[in-house]
Design a protein around this motif. Structure first.
Motif, short mmCIF file in Angstrom:
data_model
loop_
_atom_site.label_atom_id
_atom_site.label_comp_id
_atom_site.label_asym_id
_atom_site.label_seq_id
_atom_site.Cartn_x
_atom_site.Cartn_y
_atom_site.Cartn_z
N HIS A 106 39.82 40.56 43.49
CA HIS A 106 38.41 40.78 43.12
C HIS A 106 38.07 40.13 41.78
O HIS A 106 37.02 39.50 41.64
CB HIS A 106 38.12 42.29 43.06
N GLU A 125 31.28 41.73 42.06
CA GLU A 125 32.68 41.60 42.50
C GLU A 125 33.64 42.10 41.42
O GLU A 125 34.67 42.71 41.73
CB GLU A 125 32.97 40.13 42.82
N LYS A 128 34.65 45.74 41.43
CA LYS A 128 35.57 46.21 42.49
C LYS A 128 37.04 46.12 42.08
O LYS A 128 37.91 46.59 42.81
CB LYS A 128 35.36 45.38 43.76
#
Length: 680
Positions: A106, A125, A128
C-alpha cells in the motif's frame, strides 16, 4: 478453472512441446540462490544511496528468479527511489501477481501514484498501510497533502512523525522540500541540515541541500553538494539535472552537456534534460537544434517558466512574434515581477505593432527608479507609435542616462484600496501582505508600509521577501543602516541579484563602502556569469583606479554581450584611458557616443579620451555637453574643470571643481583640492 483458461493453457503446453521437439531449449530454472544474493546487494545499495545500483541488482534478481514477488517488490522500491512512478506501479502489480502480500504494497503504491501526479489517490492508498509501514506511508501522505495544496497539514503530519522519530532523515528531507516550496527558506535549510546529519547517504537530502545552498550562498557553493549526491549514485537524475543547470549558470558548458547526457542515459527522453540541452544550443546560437530538442519534450514543460522563456526567445529570433508574445504573456502571468519577461514581452508587442500592449507590459518596470535604458527606450518608442510625443520625450530622455545602480521594488497597477481589501480578507496570506506593503510604498505612506512590513516579517520570519520589503521601506525612510540590516537577513536566506543590489546600495549610502565591496566580491565569486554583478564590479574597479582589473572584467562582458551596449563601451573607454591607453579609450568612447549621443557617460568618456590625448579644445565641447546633461554628476564637473584649466579659463575651472567638491561622494577630492590651490 474456466474452460477457456484450460483451453488456453492446453494450447500453450502444445506449443511448448512443439518447440522442444524442434530443438529449442526450455526456460532456465529459477535460481533462488542467485536471486537472494542479488536482493541482498540491492538492499545494501539502497541503504548507501546508490539507487541505480539497487535497481540493477533487483533486475538481476528477477532475471535469476522471474517469479520472485520479493524481487519485483524490491525493484518497485528502487524505481520509487529514482522517481519513476510508472515503472514502480508495474512492478508492484507483478509482485502481487507472483504472490507477494498486497498488504505490504500500500505505501509503495501510494508513492507510485504520487509520483504520477495523483495526490488524492496516493493519500487514500497511504492510509491503508499496516503499522509496520506507517512512517513511510505518513511521509507519502504528507507529500500528497502538499501536492494537493494543503502544506499546513502536510507540515503538521511530518512534525508529528518527527516528534516520534527525530532521526528520520527522509521525513526531514520531505519537510525541507515542503518548506522550500512554500517560501520558508529558513525552515527548509534547518530541515535539510537535520536530514543530512541524520543520514549522510540520503541523496534526496543532499540534492535539496544543493538547491538551498545555491539560493543561500551562490552557484559555486552549491556544486559540491550535487557532486556529493552523485558520488553515491552517478545516475541519480534529480541531482544530475540540478547539477547540469548550475554548471550552465557558472559557464561550464561542456560539463553541463555531459551531465544532461548522463541523465538521458538514466532516463531516456527525460524532458528536463532535453530542455537543458535546448538552452545550451540556444546560447550557442543553434536555434534549429534548440527547437528540435524542445519538440522532443512533447510539450511536457511548455507551461513552465524556463520553457516559456526559451520558446518565446526562439520564436522571437525567428520573427514569429505572436508565438513569442503568447509564450511571454503566460510567463508574465505566472511571474508578474519578472523584469526580464516583461521587457521581452514589451519588445515583442512593440515589434508586432501593439504599442499600447507594450506600455501595459513595461509600465511596472519603467516606474522603477533603477529602470534600465533599454526598457525606457522601448517605452519611449511605444509612446511615439501611440502619437504621445510628450511622454515619448520624457522616457527617451531618461533612457539617455545610465541606469541607477541598485534595485527597487516593482511598480504595481493595483489600487491601494484593492490591495488593502485583499490583505484584510487574507491576513495570514504573505503574498497579499507583501502586495499591500508595495502599494503603501508607492502611495508614499512610508510609516504605514513600515508597520505592515514589520508584521510581515513576524508572520513569515523564514521568508527573504519579507525582509526585502522591510528593507525597501527603511530605504524610503532614509534609514540606510537599518535597511542594510534587513537586507542582510534576506541575504542569509537567499543571495540573489536583487538582494545583492539592495544590500550594496544600502551599505554604500550608509557610508559602509568596504562592506558593500565585500558583498559584491562574494556575489561575483559565486555567480561568475552574472552580468549585473560583473558590471557593478567593473564600475567599482574604475572608481578605485584598478584599471587593469576593470579592463579584464569589461572585456569579458563585451565578448558575451557584444558591441551595442553604450554603458559598457563607455566604461571600457574610461578603463583604457585610465590605464594610459587613450587611443583605445577613444575608440570605445567614440563608439559609445555614436550609439547614444545624449548619454552623459558616453559623451564624457569620449571627451575625456580626447582630453587625455592632449586635444583639449575638441574635448571641451563634449565635456561641456556631458556636464550640461547631468550637472549633478561630480565626476563630469571635475573632468570639465580640468579641461578649462588647461585652456587657461581659470574662473570657469574653479566653478566646476568646487561643484565637484560639493558632492560628499566625490572620490578625487585630494587631486581637486590641489588643482584649486594651483588655480588660486
Amino acid at each position: 478453472m474456466p474452460k477457456a483458461l484450460l483451453t488456453s493453457l492446453g494450447s500453450v503446453a502444445a506449443i511448448a512441446a512443439g518447440l522442444l521437439v524442434a530443438g529449442c531449449h526450455a526456460p532456465a530454472r529459477p535460481d533462488a540462490t542467485t536471486a537472494r544474493g542479488e536482493l541482498a546487494l540491492s538492499v545494501q545499495a539502497l541503504g548507501i544511496g546508490n539507487y541505480s545500483a539497487a535497481r540493477n541488482h533487483a533486475q538481476a534478481a528477477i532475471k535469476a528468479d522471474p517469479q520472485s514477488g520479493l524481487a519485483h517488490a524490491m525493484l518497485a522500491r528502487s524505481y520509487l527511489s529514482v522517481g519513476d512512478g510508472i515503472a514502480a506501479e508495474g512492478e508492484i502489480t507483478r509482485a502481487t501477481a507472483a504472490g507477494f502480500d498486497p498488504a505490504r504494497t500500500h505505501h509503495l503504491l501510494a508513492h507510485a501514484w504520487l509520483l504520477q501526479g495523483q495526490a488524492d489517490k496516493a493519500l487514500g492508498e497511504a492510509a491503508k498501510a499496516p503499522p509496520r509501514y506507517t512512517a513511510y506511508a505518513n511521509r507519502v501522505g504528507a507529500r500528497a497533502l502538499a501536492a494537493g495544496g494543503d502544506p499546513a497539514r502536510a507540515k503538521a503530519a511530518l512534525d508529528t512523525l518527527l516528534a516520534a522519530a527525530p532521526n528520520d532523515s527522509f521525513a526531514w528531507s520531505d519537510l525541507g522540500r515542503i518548506q522550500y516550496q512554500t517560501g520558508n527558506l529558513a525552515g527548509a535549510i534547518q530541515a535539510a541540515t537535520r536530514a543530512t546529519a541524520a543520514n549522510a547517504n540520503n541523496v534526496e537530502a543532499l540534492t535539496l541541500r544543493g538547491e538551498l545552498v545555491r539560493a543561500q550562498y551562490g552557484l559555486v557553493a552549491a556544486l559540491p553538494w550535487f557532486e556529493s549526491a552523485l558520488a553515491h549514485d552517478a545516475y541519480y537524475v534529480p541531482a544530475l539535472l540540478d547539477y547540469a543547470a548550475t554548471l550552465g549558470e557558472v559557464g561550464r558548458y561542456r560539463d553541463m552537456l555531459a551531465a544532461t547526457r548522463k541523465a538521458l542515459a538514466a532516463r531516456p527522453g527525460n524532458a528536463q534534460a532535453l530542455y537543458l540541452q535546448a538552452v545550451l544550443a540556444a546560447r550557442a546560437g543553434k536555434d534549429d537544434l534548440a527547437r528540435q530538442l524542445m519538440a522532443r519534450t512533447k510539450g511536457q514543460l511548455d507551461t513552465l517558466p524556463g520553457a516559456l522563456l526559451l520558446n518565446g526567445t526562439l520564436a522571437y529570433r525567428a520573427g514569429v512574434y505572436q508565438q513569442a508574445i503568447d509564450a511571454w504573456s503566460l510567463l508574465v502571468g505566472q511571474q508578474p515581477t519578472n523584469i526580464v519577461a516583461r521587457r521581452l514581452l514589451g519588445a515583442a508587442l512593440l515589434r508586432s505593432g501593439d504599442p499600447r500592449g507594450a506600455l501595459d507590459a513595461l509600465k511596472p518596470v519603467a516606474l522603477r527608479a533603477d529602470a534600465d535604458s533599454y526598457t525606457l527606450a522601448l517605452v519611449g518608442r511605444a509612446f511615439e507609435q501611440s502619437g504621445e510625443r510628450d511622454w515619448a520625450a520624457r522616457y527617451l530622455d531618461r533612457a539617455a542616462f545610465p541606469a541607477v545602480v541598485g534595485s527597487a521594488p516593482l511598480g504595481t497597477d493595483d489600487g491601494l484600496a484593492a490591495l488593502a481589501l485583499t490583505a484584510r480578507e487574507t491576513p495570514d496570506e504573505p503574498v497579499a501582505q507583501l502586495g499591500l506593503v508595495r502599494g503603501l510604498l508607492e502611495a508614499g505612506d512610508n510609516a504605514g508600509a513600515l508597520a505592515k512590513a514589520q508584521s510581515l516579517v513576524a508572520l513569515t520570519p523564514g521568508a527573504p521577501d519579507a525582509y526585502l520589503a522591510l528593507g525597501d521601506t527603511l530605504m524610503a525612510l532614509n534609514r540606510y543602516g537599518d535597511a542594510a540590516a534587513a537586507y542582510r537577513h534576506a541575504i542569509d536566506l537567499r543571495f540573489d541579484e536583487p538582494t545583492m543590489l539592495r544590500t550594496m546600495d544600502s551599505l554604500d549610502r550608509a557610508g559602509r563602502r568596504a562592506e558593500a565591496a565585500n558583498v559584491l566580491a562574494l556575489f561575483v565569486s559565486q555567480n561568475p556569469q552574472n552580468v549585473a554583478g560583473q558590471r557593478l564590479a567593473a564600475h567599482w574597479q574604475i572608481a578605485g583606479g584598478d584599471w587593469d582589473a576593470a579592463i579584464e572584467t569589461l572585456e569579458r562582458l563585451r565578448r558575451r554581450i557584444g558591441n551595442r551596449d553604450a554603458a559598457l563601451l563607455a566604461e571600457l573607454s574610461y578603463a583604457y584611458t585610465g590605464a594610459g591607453d587613450a587611443d583605445v579609450g577613444l575608440v570605445f568612447g567614440k563608439a559609445a557616443y555614436a550609439l547614444t549621443p545624449m548619454n552623459p557617460a558616453a559623451t564624457d568618456a569620449y571627451g575625456w579620451a580626447l582630453y587625455q590625448q592632449g586635444k583639449s579644445a575638441p574635448a571641451l565641447q563634449l565635456l561641456e555637453k556631458a556636464a550640461s546633461i547631468a550637472p549633478e554628476r561630480s565626476t563630469l564637473r571635475w573632468h570639465l574643470g580640468q579641461a578649462y584649466a588647461d585652456l587657461d579659463r581659470g574662473a570657469e575651472a574653479r566653478t566646476q571643481i568646487r561643484a565637484a567638491l560639493a558632492d560628499p561622494g566625490f572620490g578625487d577630492r585630494a587631486a581637486a583640492l590641489a588643482a584649486l590651490k594651483v588655480l588660486g
